[in-house]
Scaffold this motif. Structure first.
Motif, PDB file in Angstrom:
ATOM      1  N   ALA A 224       0.827  -1.202   0.000  1.00  0.00           N
ATOM      2  CA  ALA A 224       0.000   0.000   0.000  1.00  0.00           C
ATOM      3  C   ALA A 224       0.865   1.257   0.000  1.00  0.00           C
ATOM      4  N   VAL A 225       1.971   1.241   0.736  1.00  0.00           N
ATOM      5  CA  VAL A 225       2.885   2.383   0.756  1.00  0.00           C
ATOM      6  C   VAL A 225       3.451   2.636  -0.629  1.00  0.00           C
ATOM      7  N   ASP A 226       3.860   1.585  -1.328  1.00  0.00           N
ATOM      8  CA  ASP A 226       4.415   1.741  -2.676  1.00  0.00           C
ATOM      9  C   ASP A 226       3.392   2.340  -3.635  1.00  0.00           C
ATOM     10  N   ARG A 227       2.135   1.955  -3.468  1.00  0.00           N
ATOM     11  CA  ARG A 227       1.097   2.414  -4.393  1.00  0.00           C
ATOM     12  C   ARG A 227       0.625   3.827  -4.074  1.00  0.00           C
ATOM     13  N   LEU A 228       0.607   4.195  -2.810  1.00  0.00           N
ATOM     14  CA  LEU A 228      -0.038   5.438  -2.404  1.00  0.00           C
ATOM     15  C   LEU A 228       0.924   6.572  -2.074  1.00  0.00           C
ATOM     16  N   ALA A 239       0.932  10.413  -2.562  1.00  0.00           N
ATOM     17  CA  ALA A 239       0.830  10.825  -3.964  1.00  0.00           C
ATOM     18  C   ALA A 239      -0.599  11.272  -4.273  1.00  0.00           C
ATOM     19  N   PRO A 240      -0.788  12.463  -4.833  1.00  0.00           N
ATOM     20  CA  PRO A 240      -2.138  12.932  -5.147  1.00  0.00           C
ATOM     21  C   PRO A 240      -2.767  12.131  -6.286  1.00  0.00           C
ATOM     22  N   ASP A 241      -4.068  11.932  -6.206  1.00  0.00           N
ATOM     23  CA  ASP A 241      -4.874  11.347  -7.279  1.00  0.00           C
ATOM     24  C   ASP A 241      -6.294  11.888  -7.128  1.00  0.00           C
ATOM     25  N   PRO A 242      -6.448  13.214  -7.273  1.00  0.00           N
ATOM     26  CA  PRO A 242      -7.746  13.831  -7.000  1.00  0.00           C
ATOM     27  C   PRO A 242      -8.811  13.406  -8.018  1.00  0.00           C
ATOM     28  N   PRO A 318       7.799   3.058   7.041  1.00  0.00           N
ATOM     29  CA  PRO A 318       6.495   3.738   7.055  1.00  0.00           C
ATOM     30  C   PRO A 318       5.397   2.943   7.770  1.00  0.00           C
ATOM     31  N   LEU A 319       4.356   3.662   8.138  1.00  0.00           N
ATOM     32  CA  LEU A 319       3.118   3.076   8.646  1.00  0.00           C
ATOM     33  C   LEU A 319       1.971   3.893   8.083  1.00  0.00           C
ATOM     34  N   LEU A 320       1.001   3.226   7.468  1.00  0.00           N
ATOM     35  CA  LEU A 320      -0.177   3.898   6.933  1.00  0.00           C
ATOM     36  C   LEU A 320      -1.385   3.572   7.807  1.00  0.00           C
ATOM     37  N   LEU A 382      -4.226   0.717   7.132  1.00  0.00           N
ATOM     38  CA  LEU A 382      -4.907   0.803   5.848  1.00  0.00           C
ATOM     39  C   LEU A 382      -5.039  -0.556   5.183  1.00  0.00           C
ATOM     40  N   ARG A 383      -4.004  -1.360   5.268  1.00  0.00           N
ATOM     41  CA  ARG A 383      -4.071  -2.693   4.663  1.00  0.00           C
ATOM     42  C   ARG A 383      -3.056  -3.601   5.339  1.00  0.00           C
ATOM     43  N   ASP A 384      -3.476  -4.813   5.590  1.00  0.00           N
ATOM     44  CA  ASP A 384      -2.534  -5.781   6.150  1.00  0.00           C
ATOM     45  C   ASP A 384      -3.027  -7.188   5.848  1.00  0.00           C
ATOM     46  N   TRP A 385      -2.456  -7.801   4.843  1.00  0.00           N
ATOM     47  CA  TRP A 385      -2.782  -9.185   4.473  1.00  0.00           C
ATOM     48  C   TRP A 385      -4.275  -9.366   4.185  1.00  0.00           C
TER      49      TRP A 385
END
Length: 469
Positions: A224-228, A239-242, A318-320, A382-385
């Motif tokens: 999730a960190v890599d994607r967001l 990263a913005p994605d409005p 990181p931690l999301l 945000l996401r974990d397995w």
């Protein structure tokens, strides 16, 4: 309302079983197949617009756009509509902590704090005490709606429902004979899922499930960190994605008073008080680096949802966290469940009652919003397995098998918070309840399709605005 646990503790097993059998007079088991609200039923579009009044205005059209993609997507966003329909039906009075939105996509593979893969419910926005059958009926109708989307004949749709409800009934019967702690510790881990798959006798289904489990293990917070996020000259940032992901710095670009930013950054400090001491210690090893508003789900679109990027040692640590607004449960107007001073606390309390393994960072808080109003939130990773079902790829056999898993898992959730002895006695050893539910699920799927068309008509007439993203 008397708490289910108090009822169980105050009476003998024989008295509890008698309470369950007595409930059949209030709500006969065969009567659960009936659903015919008549011409005076409320306008479903009015229900949706009332909900939207408390949401972010510019995001509401996205909600409607997502709900108009298909009847199944509409159903995912229509928990408030179904709550009103269920409230008009006879009820057993056998109370549990309801999920409140128990459709099939809210059951999935998750990571336990011990890093084991488990199958469990994963959405508690609407959790609230209420009669056990409301969750069962919402799950049953979702199986029919998913089966229709795949073009399955009615017979196969009904088989998925009966498999689901039979799994619920038979597992509840087992829980009725178990010790209290054994019920509480029961878990649907990978080993149990393998046993269920082995009993199916279909190697292809077993292989498919093993692949799903392997994929779930790759869906970590780092993915999730890599994607967001991305690394910038100022460090790692979201990263913005409005309008789906909008960093707080962009929302406040033209705001002369940045008090709201200070309040949102304080979300971590205020919510840590709801964690256990060792988890507060862990969280304080991180610092907040960035915040963004995120559009999530279908029914939740328009509620405030924030991504919080925290960093530990450096940008590669990181931690999301996700802080999601908690509004009053759609079930609250129709039951006498406990009222909380914070709706985030309601969600967290319900989740901890229902789930066997909750996220270690699960907690709640209250934050001053961008509009100057205090709003309740619950917080989790945000996401974990997470392994998410894809019903559009299922054949009839797989849908029925998955429905059985969901029904069995729902029984475990209800047995933790309700009285399994009374519920099992109500359901009985026969299949009367099992045979009634397909008729309800078919009737409700018909109604859902008509409500879906009404939303589309409201958009075409200009009554509402929908946006596809």
């Amino acid at each position: 309302m008397t708490a289910p646990s108090a009822v169980a503790a105050a009476h003998s097993p024989a008295e509890r079983a008698d309470r369950g059998r007595t409930a059949r007079a209030r709500a006969p088991r065969s009567g659960h197949g009936l659903f015919d609200p008549g011409p005076d039923r409320f306008d479903p579009v009015d229900v949706l617009t009332r909900q939207s009044a408390a949401r972010v205005p510019e995001l509401v059209p996205i909600r409607y756009g997502r709900m108009l993609e298909s009847p199944f997507r509409f159903y995912r966003g229509a928990a408030a509509i179904m709550a009103a329909d269920l409230a008009a039906l006879p009820r057993t009075g056998l109370e549990v902590q309801l999920c409140g939105d128990a459709h099939l996509l809210n059951f999935r593979l998750l990571a336990s704090p011990e890093r084991h893969l488990v199958f469990d419910i994963n959405d508690f926005d609407e959790t609230f005490p209420g009669p056990f059958e409301w969750d069962v009926k919402r799950l049953a109708a979702s199986l029919v709606i998913a089966g229709r989307a795949n073009g399955f004949p009615t017979r196969q749709q009904n088989k998925a429902v009966t498999t689901c409800v039979r799994a619920y009934r038979t597992r509840m019967r087992r829980f009725a004979g178990m010790r209290t702690l054994d019920v509480w510790y029961a878990q649907d881990d990978v080993d149990r899922m393998r046993d269920l798959l082995a009993s199916s006798g279909d190697p292809s289904v077993r292989q498919r499930a093993e692949r799903a489990a392997a994929k779930a293990r790759t869906r970590t917070y780092l993915q999730a960190v890599d994607r967001l996020t991305r690394v910038t000259p100022e460090g790692r940032r979201i990263a913005p994605d409005p309008p789906l992901i909008t960093p707080l710095r962009d929302l406040l670009a033209d705001a002369p008073d940045r008090r709201e930013e200070t309040d949102l950054h304080a979300i971590v400090e205020s919510y840590t008080d709801t964690l256990s001491s060792e988890r507060r210690h862990l969280l304080r090893r991180y610092r907040i680096a960035d915040t963004a508003r995120k559009v999530v789900g279908v029914g939740s679109v328009g509620t405030r949802c924030w991504i919080l990027l925290l960093l530990g040692r450096d940008d590669d640590d990181p931690l999301l966290l996700q802080a999601k607004e908690a509004q009053e449960s759609v079930l609250a107007p129709y039951t006498d469940g406990e009222r909380f001073d914070n709706q985030g606390r309601r969600v967290v309390t319900g989740q901890r009652l229902i789930q066997t393994s909750s996220d270690i960072f699960l907690g709640w808080t209250r934050v001053l919003g961008l509009d100057g109003r205090q709003r309740d939130f619950y917080v989790r990773q945000l996401r974990d397995w997470k392994g998410i079902a894809r019903p559009e790829t299922m054949d009839p056999r797989t849908l029925a098998l998955f429905g059985g898993w969901c029904g069995s898992s729902l029984a475990r959730a209800h047995a933790r918070s309700g009285d399994p002895v009374a519920i099992s006695a109500y359901l009985g050893g026969g299949d009367r309840f099992d045979r009634a539910l397909p008729a309800f699920a078919q009737a409700y799927a018909d109604r859902n399709e008509r409500d879906f068309e009404k939303l589309g008509a409201a958009v075409r007439a200009g009554r509402l605005t929908a946006e596809s993203l």
